[in-house]
Design a protein around this motif. Structure first.
Motif, mmCIF file in Angstrom:
data_model
loop_
_atom_site.group_PDB
_atom_site.id
_atom_site.type_symbol
_atom_site.label_atom_id
_atom_site.label_comp_id
_atom_site.label_asym_id
_atom_site.label_seq_id
_atom_site.Cartn_x
_atom_site.Cartn_y
_atom_site.Cartn_z
ATOM 1 N N ALA A 134 0.831 -1.208 0.000
ATOM 2 C CA ALA A 134 0.000 0.000 0.000
ATOM 3 C C ALA A 134 0.861 1.252 0.000
ATOM 4 N N THR A 135 2.016 1.186 0.656
ATOM 5 C CA THR A 135 2.925 2.339 0.681
ATOM 6 C C THR A 135 3.479 2.611 -0.711
ATOM 7 N N ASP A 136 3.963 1.571 -1.392
ATOM 8 C CA ASP A 136 4.472 1.755 -2.758
ATOM 9 C C ASP A 136 3.364 2.200 -3.704
ATOM 10 N N LEU A 137 2.174 1.683 -3.486
ATOM 11 C CA LEU A 137 1.031 2.065 -4.317
ATOM 12 C C LEU A 137 0.723 3.555 -4.165
ATOM 13 N N MET A 138 0.726 4.040 -2.920
ATOM 14 C CA MET A 138 0.436 5.459 -2.698
ATOM 15 C C MET A 138 1.546 6.337 -3.262
ATOM 16 N N VAL A 139 2.800 5.907 -3.100
ATOM 17 C CA VAL A 139 3.911 6.663 -3.676
ATOM 18 C C VAL A 139 3.751 6.770 -5.191
ATOM 19 N N ASP A 140 3.442 5.649 -5.832
ATOM 20 C CA ASP A 140 3.279 5.647 -7.283
ATOM 21 C C ASP A 140 2.150 6.575 -7.717
ATOM 22 N N LYS A 141 1.032 6.534 -7.002
ATOM 23 C CA LYS A 141 -0.099 7.400 -7.348
ATOM 24 C C LYS A 141 0.257 8.877 -7.175
ATOM 25 N N LEU A 142 0.971 9.207 -6.108
ATOM 26 C CA LEU A 142 1.264 10.610 -5.837
ATOM 27 C C LEU A 142 2.313 11.180 -6.787
ATOM 28 N N VAL A 166 -0.772 1.938 5.066
ATOM 29 C CA VAL A 166 0.243 2.819 4.489
ATOM 30 C C VAL A 166 1.205 3.307 5.565
ATOM 31 N N ASP A 167 2.489 3.259 5.270
ATOM 32 C CA ASP A 167 3.510 3.905 6.100
ATOM 33 C C ASP A 167 3.653 5.335 5.574
ATOM 34 N N TRP A 168 2.938 6.246 6.210
ATOM 35 C CA TRP A 168 2.868 7.612 5.695
ATOM 36 C C TRP A 168 4.196 8.353 5.798
ATOM 37 N N SER A 169 5.026 8.015 6.779
ATOM 38 C CA SER A 169 6.345 8.644 6.877
ATOM 39 C C SER A 169 7.200 8.289 5.672
ATOM 40 N N THR A 170 7.154 7.023 5.263
ATOM 41 C CA THR A 170 7.903 6.607 4.080
ATOM 42 C C THR A 170 7.367 7.296 2.836
ATOM 43 N N VAL A 171 6.045 7.378 2.716
ATOM 44 C CA VAL A 171 5.448 8.078 1.580
ATOM 45 C C VAL A 171 5.962 9.513 1.513
ATOM 46 N N ALA A 172 5.935 10.203 2.656
ATOM 47 C CA ALA A 172 6.380 11.601 2.686
ATOM 48 C C ALA A 172 7.833 11.741 2.242
ATOM 49 N N THR A 173 8.681 10.812 2.656
ATOM 50 C CA THR A 173 10.084 10.845 2.256
ATOM 51 C C THR A 173 10.245 10.608 0.762
ATOM 52 N N GLU A 174 9.529 9.620 0.237
ATOM 53 C CA GLU A 174 9.685 9.232 -1.163
ATOM 54 C C GLU A 174 9.159 10.281 -2.131
ATOM 55 N N VAL A 175 8.160 11.054 -1.729
ATOM 56 C CA VAL A 175 7.552 12.032 -2.645
ATOM 57 C C VAL A 175 7.959 13.459 -2.312
ATOM 58 N N ALA A 176 8.973 13.623 -1.468
ATOM 59 C CA ALA A 176 9.341 14.959 -0.987
ATOM 60 C C ALA A 176 9.698 15.918 -2.110
ATOM 61 N N GLY A 177 10.131 15.413 -3.245
ATOM 62 C CA GLY A 177 10.502 16.293 -4.349
ATOM 63 C C GLY A 177 9.341 16.832 -5.152
ATOM 64 N N ALA A 179 5.941 19.002 -5.184
ATOM 65 C CA ALA A 179 5.104 19.950 -4.453
ATOM 66 C C ALA A 179 3.646 19.506 -4.445
ATOM 67 N N TYR A 180 3.210 18.877 -5.523
ATOM 68 C CA TYR A 180 1.820 18.416 -5.617
ATOM 69 C C TYR A 180 1.566 17.279 -4.631
ATOM 70 N N ALA A 181 2.506 16.352 -4.536
ATOM 71 C CA ALA A 181 2.362 15.258 -3.582
ATOM 72 C C ALA A 181 2.407 15.781 -2.150
ATOM 73 N N ARG A 182 3.289 16.737 -1.870
ATOM 74 C CA ARG A 182 3.357 17.301 -0.517
ATOM 75 C C ARG A 182 2.048 17.991 -0.162
ATOM 76 N N ALA A 183 1.455 18.671 -1.125
ATOM 77 C CA ALA A 183 0.169 19.332 -0.865
ATOM 78 C C ALA A 183 -0.905 18.304 -0.527
ATOM 79 N N PHE A 184 -0.896 17.173 -1.215
ATOM 80 C CA PHE A 184 -1.876 16.124 -0.919
ATOM 81 C C PHE A 184 -1.668 15.586 0.490
ATOM 82 N N LEU A 185 -0.431 15.402 0.897
ATOM 83 C CA LEU A 185 -0.165 14.883 2.237
ATOM 84 C C LEU A 185 -0.610 15.854 3.319
ATOM 85 N N VAL A 186 -0.470 17.133 3.061
ATOM 86 C CA VAL A 186 -1.007 18.120 4.005
ATOM 87 C C VAL A 186 -2.523 17.980 4.096
#
Length: 215
Positions: A134-142, A166-177, A179-186
């Motif tokens: 689920a973590t890799d899936l969310m990263v891929d989607k974002l 989902v490991d949301w901390s890992t997602v946040a790290t993987e998509v940190a580059g 801005a659109y993904a960071r906005a979704f996480l907020v």
């Protein structure tokens, strides 16, 4: 590359679409598995396997680049029609009108042993296969999100349904580059779909918040 795998396939509506997708998925899983390639189900079928909404879109499979050609030959042997797209990160096949994407470099990230090791053997309708985490899936989607693809509505549904996996901390790290993904996480943090690390504003483990529209 920030084009969603399978984005060129028309969606088949309703229960009919779900049945067609699952029939095709079963044929794909059987053919590639019999040929001995290692792979994992991704995309909408992975969301469905993990408790998300059914898909009427296409079948996505992640596998290593060196396994793409033999996997495509196995699908052709099973009666699917191969297609050589202009993209350099996947190949395509058709089972009737249902599109199958064999993805070896989603969002510019090569599929390797680490991603496949994180996949889980799961039942998906009438078949069973490895399904990406689920973590890799969310990263891929974002990582698909950009100025031209910025629809949060389906992603919110997926995040709600899969949040406890989902490991949301890992997602946040993987998509940190992104801005659109960071906005979704907020957004998912503010909606209570995922809680945040104190002081960081980025989601970590998922929690249930009943007063949120998306909780």
């Amino acid at each position: 590359m920030k084009i969603a795998a399978g984005s060129g396939s028309p969606e088949i509506p309703g229960a009919e679409g779900e049945r067609e997708i699952l029939r095709t998925l079963t044929r794909v899983v059987s053919a590639i598995d019999a040929a001995g390639m290692r792979f994992a189900v991704a995309g909408g079928c992975a969301v469905y396997a993990r408790g998300g909404p059914p898909t009427g879109h296409d079948v996505d499979v992640f596998l290593a680049q060196e396994d793409v050609s033999p996997a495509l030959r196995a699908l052709e042997k099973a009666g699917l029609r191969a297609c050589n797209p202009p993209e350099d990160w996947l190949v395509k096949a058709y089972d009737g009108t249902v599109l199958v994407d064999l993805v070896f470099r989603p969002n510019g990230r090569p599929v390797g042993d680490e991603l496949l090791d994180r996949a889980t053997w799961m039942r998906i309708g009438p078949t069973a296969a490895l399904v990406i985490s689920a973590t890799d899936l969310m990263v891929d989607k974002l990582l698909v999100l950009d100025a031209h693809r910025c629809d949060f509505v389906p992603l919110l549904q997926i995040a709600r349904d899969l949040r406890e996996q989902v490991d949301w901390s890992t997602v946040a790290t993987e998509v940190a580059g992104s801005a659109y993904a960071r906005a979704f996480l907020v957004l998912v943090s503010e909606l209570g779909i995922a809680c945040t690390v104190e002081g960081s504003g980025t989601p970590t483990t998922a929690v249930r918040v009943e007063d949120s529209e998306y909780a």
